[in-house]
Design a protein around this motif. Structure first.
Motif, short mmCIF file in Angstrom:
data_model
loop_
_atom_site.label_atom_id
_atom_site.label_comp_id
_atom_site.label_asym_id
_atom_site.label_seq_id
_atom_site.Cartn_x
_atom_site.Cartn_y
_atom_site.Cartn_z
N UNK A 32 27.91 34.10 -1.80
CA UNK A 32 28.43 32.99 -1.00
C UNK A 32 28.65 33.40 0.44
N UNK A 33 28.06 32.65 1.38
CA UNK A 33 28.15 32.99 2.79
C UNK A 33 28.98 32.03 3.61
N UNK A 34 29.95 31.35 2.95
CA UNK A 34 30.91 30.57 3.72
C UNK A 34 31.91 31.49 4.40
N UNK A 35 32.99 30.93 4.92
CA UNK A 35 33.91 31.75 5.71
C UNK A 35 34.58 32.81 4.84
N UNK A 36 34.83 32.55 3.56
CA UNK A 36 35.41 33.58 2.68
C UNK A 36 34.45 34.73 2.49
N UNK A 37 33.20 34.42 2.15
CA UNK A 37 32.21 35.46 1.97
C UNK A 37 31.93 36.24 3.24
N UNK A 38 31.87 35.54 4.36
CA UNK A 38 31.66 36.21 5.65
C UNK A 38 32.82 37.14 5.99
N UNK A 39 34.04 36.69 5.72
CA UNK A 39 35.21 37.53 5.99
C UNK A 39 35.19 38.77 5.12
N UNK A 40 34.77 38.61 3.86
CA UNK A 40 34.64 39.76 2.97
C UNK A 40 33.59 40.72 3.50
N UNK A 41 32.46 40.19 3.93
CA UNK A 41 31.39 41.04 4.45
C UNK A 41 31.83 41.79 5.70
N UNK A 42 32.54 41.11 6.58
CA UNK A 42 33.05 41.75 7.79
C UNK A 42 34.00 42.90 7.44
N UNK A 43 34.87 42.66 6.47
CA UNK A 43 35.81 43.70 6.05
C UNK A 43 35.05 44.91 5.49
N UNK A 58 20.28 27.91 4.10
CA UNK A 58 19.54 28.51 5.22
C UNK A 58 20.44 29.05 6.32
N UNK A 59 21.76 28.91 6.15
CA UNK A 59 22.65 29.34 7.21
C UNK A 59 23.95 29.88 6.64
N UNK A 60 24.66 30.64 7.46
CA UNK A 60 25.97 31.14 7.11
C UNK A 60 27.05 30.19 7.64
N UNK A 61 28.23 30.29 7.07
CA UNK A 61 29.37 29.53 7.59
C UNK A 61 29.81 28.39 6.73
N UNK A 62 28.98 27.95 5.76
CA UNK A 62 29.39 26.82 4.91
C UNK A 62 29.65 25.58 5.74
N UNK A 63 30.82 24.97 5.54
CA UNK A 63 31.12 23.73 6.26
C UNK A 63 31.67 24.00 7.66
N UNK A 64 31.74 25.26 8.05
CA UNK A 64 32.16 25.60 9.41
C UNK A 64 30.93 25.51 10.32
#
Length: 506
Positions: A32-43, A58-64
């Motif tokens: 999952x590449x929404x903001x939760x998944x992105x935050x996990x990846x950043x960490x 096709x993109x990261x960020x989900x509904x953001x």
């Protein structure tokens, strides 16, 4: 007149980052590449852990997502975060975005309710449905004398309410509000406020899950009014109620993506099944099966349910503990240039809420079109809520449609949804010219419903997940749907994934 159904300004989709310190053998998957998944990846990237992020779209960020056109900055999903929750602010500062953080224009804050086709302002000095000041409540035409009397009596019932709260199990938001202030306040204030945030019904929503601060106030003070009035001085010096980023919230996605090694992010690659064997996790995608030491599931509840069902044994029980209902949302933005705006009369404030008959037929009929149309739940006067969202003299309105009929209208053409929004807003705020820019976004099953018993179910789910070493959960199904909550949970899941890998290596 221009129209956007997908954000054409998002040309990068994923910015290539410099590879992190891939120095150990821990292999972690993020689904999952929404903001939760992105935050996990950043960490994980910040800690030098090896990971692969799988995102089905096709993109990261989900509904953001942010759409920019000239001086208009239009949020396609959430437009801000609640400032008192620190995790989004902290992440923005870490990412070098401190100078971009934008507070809401609280000096202009006023929220309206639509009653009998007219805008009625919520009384000043209220937090949700709880007043801090007496005069605005007693003078407001929103309330009958019975509702005003219910407010006046609530502090005198403090000990009774505190005693009743002791040992009480979860209850609906509606029941909680009725116990304190009566049915009228529940229907008039709590219903529209919570429907606007969750797209759900206060008769079903769990008060412990969606209003934990108020439950704590009841346990400590009995009276919610007394609790808030005791904090009035502290509140006066508080930071802005809402925060955003000057260039839009997708800037946060951009910065997070820039910190990730490009080879670690797999777009267009949904995970279809998971299994655990010999202390390793195996994930299936269209490219085959891959092995990992730990996994972070940061997927929407309906996707997570499917992945749980691929697990033997307790998988079905785990799927059943997730939120079983989610509402869909449709966002329609109308942007008006200064010349058009000069002919409009939008009242001062942040926007309005409606009482939704589709969410609770017993309530007063709100402003809606012909039967079966998606319900207009709220509208934000974006250019007033935040600066730097429209050119000087311009107006930006964002209409939010939801309710039980919204999902059936996700396939409606943009033109029909724009026409609906224009018609509904004209009915409420007065004549509107054809807008200079229009934008439509559809977010299916985007708002999980935290129904009564949610806290207990999630506690049981997390206990079951702990019996599967290396499985970690993040996202909007668990402990909050706001941006700060999702960032907090994503980063915490990443840290837990590293710890579980290290524990098995000892």
């Amino acid at each position: 007149m221009s129209s956007s159904s997908r954000n054409s300004s998002s040309s990068h989709l994923f910015r290539q980052g410099k590879p992190g310190r891939q120095t150990d053998s821990r292999k972690i998957a993020i689904v999952g590449g929404g903001i939760s998944g992105l935050s996990a990846a950043y960490e994980l990237a910040s800690r030098g852990a090896e990971f692969t992020l799988f995102e089905g779209s096709e993109r990261l960020g989900g509904i953001l997502e942010t759409f920019r056109s000239g001086d208009f900055v239009i949020e396609c999903g959430p437009d801000s975060w609640v400032s008192e929750k620190p995790w989004a602010h902290e992440l923005a500062v870490e990412l070098g975005l401190e100078d971009q953080i934008l507070g809401s224009n609280d000096q202009w804050r006023r929220t309206y309710l639509v009653r009998e086709g007219k805008l009625q302002p919520l009384p000043d000095g209220m937090r949700m449905m709880v007043p801090v000041k007496w005069a605005p409540i007693l003078e407001s035409p929103l309330f009958s004398w019975q509702a005003r009397l219910g407010y006046l009596r609530e502090p005198k019932r403090a000990e009774e309410l505190k005693a009743a709260a002791a040992g009480r199990n979860d209850e609906s938001v509606a029941e909680f509000v009725r116990r304190h202030f009566g049915r009228e306040v529940s229907d008039t204030i709590a219903g529209p406020l919570l429907s606007g945030v969750f797209g759900g019904d206060v008769e079903r929503l769990s008060v412990r899950a969606v209003m934990p601060a108020f439950v704590k106030m009841e346990a400590e003070h009995g009276s919610l009014i007394t609790a808030l009035q005791s904090r009035a001085e502290e509140s006066a010096a508080r930071k802005p109620i809402f925060s955003s980023l000057r260039t839009g919230l997708e800037t946060l996605v951009d910065r997070l993506a820039a910190h990730l090694p490009s080879h670690s992010v797999h777009l267009h690659e949904p995970v279809t099944a998971i299994r655990r064997e010999e202390e390793r996790w195996f994930l299936s995608t269209q490219k085959g099966e891959q092995r990992f030491d730990s996994i972070v599931l940061a997927t929407p509840p309906h996707v997570t349910q499917g992945l749980f069902l691929s697990l033997p044994g307790e998988g079905r029980r785990m799927a059943g503990l997730l939120p079983q209902r989610a509402s869909s949302a449709i966002v329609v933005a109308l942007a008006f240039d200064p010349a058009q705006s000069s002919r409009m009369r939008i009242p001062r404030g942040f926007g309005f809420l409606t009482v939704s008959p589709l969410l609770n037929p017993a309530r007063e009929k709100g402003p809606s079109g012909p039967a079966g149309e998606p319900q207009l739940l709220a509208c934000t006067f974006v250019d007033q809520k935040f600066s730097h969202r429209a050119p000087s003299g311009g107006i930006l309105l964002r209409a939010f449609f939801g309710g039980e009929s919204a999902e059936a209208h996700l396939s409606e053409p943009d033109e029909a949804l724009v026409s609906l929004a224009h018609r509904e807003l004209t009915r409420i705020v007065g004549p509107l010219p054809a807008s200079d820019i229009t934008l439509v976004r559809r977010w299916p099953l985007s708002l999980p419903q935290y129904e009564v018993g949610h806290v207990e179910r999630i506690a049981e789910l997390e206990s079951l997940a702990a019996s599967h070493p290396g499985l970690h959960l993040a996202g909007n199904a668990y402990h909050g749907v706001g941006l700060p909550d999702l960032i907090r949970d994503g980063r915490a899941a990443a840290r837990a994934a590293i710890e579980s890998c290290d524990a098995r290596r000892l």
